[in-house]
Design a protein around this motif. Structure first.
Motif, short mmCIF file in Angstrom:
data_model
loop_
_atom_site.label_atom_id
_atom_site.label_comp_id
_atom_site.label_asym_id
_atom_site.label_seq_id
_atom_site.Cartn_x
_atom_site.Cartn_y
_atom_site.Cartn_z
N ALA A 1 4.04 14.09 -12.62
CA ALA A 1 4.33 13.79 -14.03
C ALA A 1 5.10 12.48 -14.21
O ALA A 1 5.77 12.00 -13.32
N VAL A 2 4.97 11.90 -15.41
CA VAL A 2 5.75 10.75 -15.88
C VAL A 2 6.32 11.11 -17.25
O VAL A 2 5.54 11.23 -18.20
N PRO A 3 7.63 11.30 -17.41
CA PRO A 3 8.62 11.29 -16.33
C PRO A 3 8.54 12.52 -15.42
O PRO A 3 7.96 13.53 -15.83
N CYS A 4 9.11 12.36 -14.25
CA CYS A 4 9.17 13.45 -13.27
C CYS A 4 9.77 14.71 -13.87
O CYS A 4 10.76 14.65 -14.59
N ARG B 1 2.11 5.17 -3.42
CA ARG B 1 2.52 6.58 -3.53
C ARG B 1 3.22 6.88 -4.85
O ARG B 1 3.14 8.00 -5.35
N TYR B 2 3.92 5.89 -5.39
CA TYR B 2 4.67 6.09 -6.63
C TYR B 2 4.01 5.45 -7.85
O TYR B 2 4.61 5.40 -8.91
N CYS C 1 10.23 17.49 -11.70
CA CYS C 1 10.63 18.33 -10.57
C CYS C 1 11.93 19.07 -10.89
O CYS C 1 12.79 18.52 -11.56
N PRO C 2 12.07 20.30 -10.40
CA PRO C 2 13.31 21.03 -10.63
C PRO C 2 14.49 20.38 -9.90
O PRO C 2 14.30 19.71 -8.91
N GLY D 1 3.09 8.05 -11.14
CA GLY D 1 4.04 9.12 -11.44
C GLY D 1 4.64 9.69 -10.18
O GLY D 1 4.42 9.19 -9.08
N CYS D 2 5.40 10.74 -10.36
CA CYS D 2 6.08 11.38 -9.23
C CYS D 2 5.06 11.97 -8.26
O CYS D 2 4.17 12.72 -8.67
N PRO D 3 5.15 11.61 -6.96
CA PRO D 3 4.16 12.13 -6.01
C PRO D 3 4.27 13.65 -5.79
O PRO D 3 3.34 14.26 -5.28
N ALA E 1 0.84 -1.20 0.00
CA ALA E 1 0.00 0.00 0.00
C ALA E 1 0.88 1.25 0.00
O ALA E 1 0.56 2.24 -0.67
N ALA E 2 2.00 1.19 0.72
CA ALA E 2 2.87 2.36 0.82
C ALA E 2 3.42 2.76 -0.56
O ALA E 2 3.44 3.94 -0.91
N VAL E 3 3.84 1.76 -1.35
CA VAL E 3 4.46 2.11 -2.63
C VAL E 3 3.45 2.58 -3.67
O VAL E 3 3.83 3.08 -4.73
#
Lengths: 84, 84
Positions: free
Chosen positions: B78-81, B68-69, B83-84, B72-74, B64-66
């Motif tokens: 987005a997919v791919p991530c 989160r991913y 993030c800056p 895509g990026c939590p 259940a924990a995973v």
């Protein structure tokens, strides 16, 4: 995970990913000491995410790796483990 | 894992299991620096085994924990991530 982070992870490299894993283990440790259940879910997920990332970069298939534990304790061979 | 180690792990407790996890992260780190593929398989398995043990003790369901991913990026979504 590969689709979301694969390219970024390979650009980052193993040493940098290892530093991230260790940072997340620190956050997990804090969540176990003083976090709530949601914090712990979050931090376990982050630790596993970095472990997956590192394994991908090291060409290690994690599902094959955990076979080591599929038939009892890899040291004593017993279920439950009877190691001293 | 639960059958093999559950009882021992609960007797050991979360703080001691965390110390074991960190020891195994150290061994993984060494295997990434100078080990071969078999060493890395072994050490990734050990890190995951201690993560499972800790999660069991903390009543965290790792599957259940995973989640989160899973989409895509939590952080950026987005997919791919991206993030800056």
């Amino acid at each position: 995970m590969e689709d979301t982070y694969g390219q970024r992870d390979r650009a980052r490299g193993i040493q940098a990913s290892l530093a991230w894993l260790i940072e997340e283990v620190g956050e997990l440790s804090q969540s176990l000491r003083k976090g709530d259940h949601a914090d712990r879910m979050h931090e376990f997920a982050d630790v596993l995410a970095w472990a997956f990332s590192l394994a991908n970069q090291a060409d290690v298939d994690l599902e094959a790796a955990v076979e080591r534990y599929a038939h009892g304790c890899p040291k004593c061979g017993a279920v439950p483990c009877t190691c001293p």
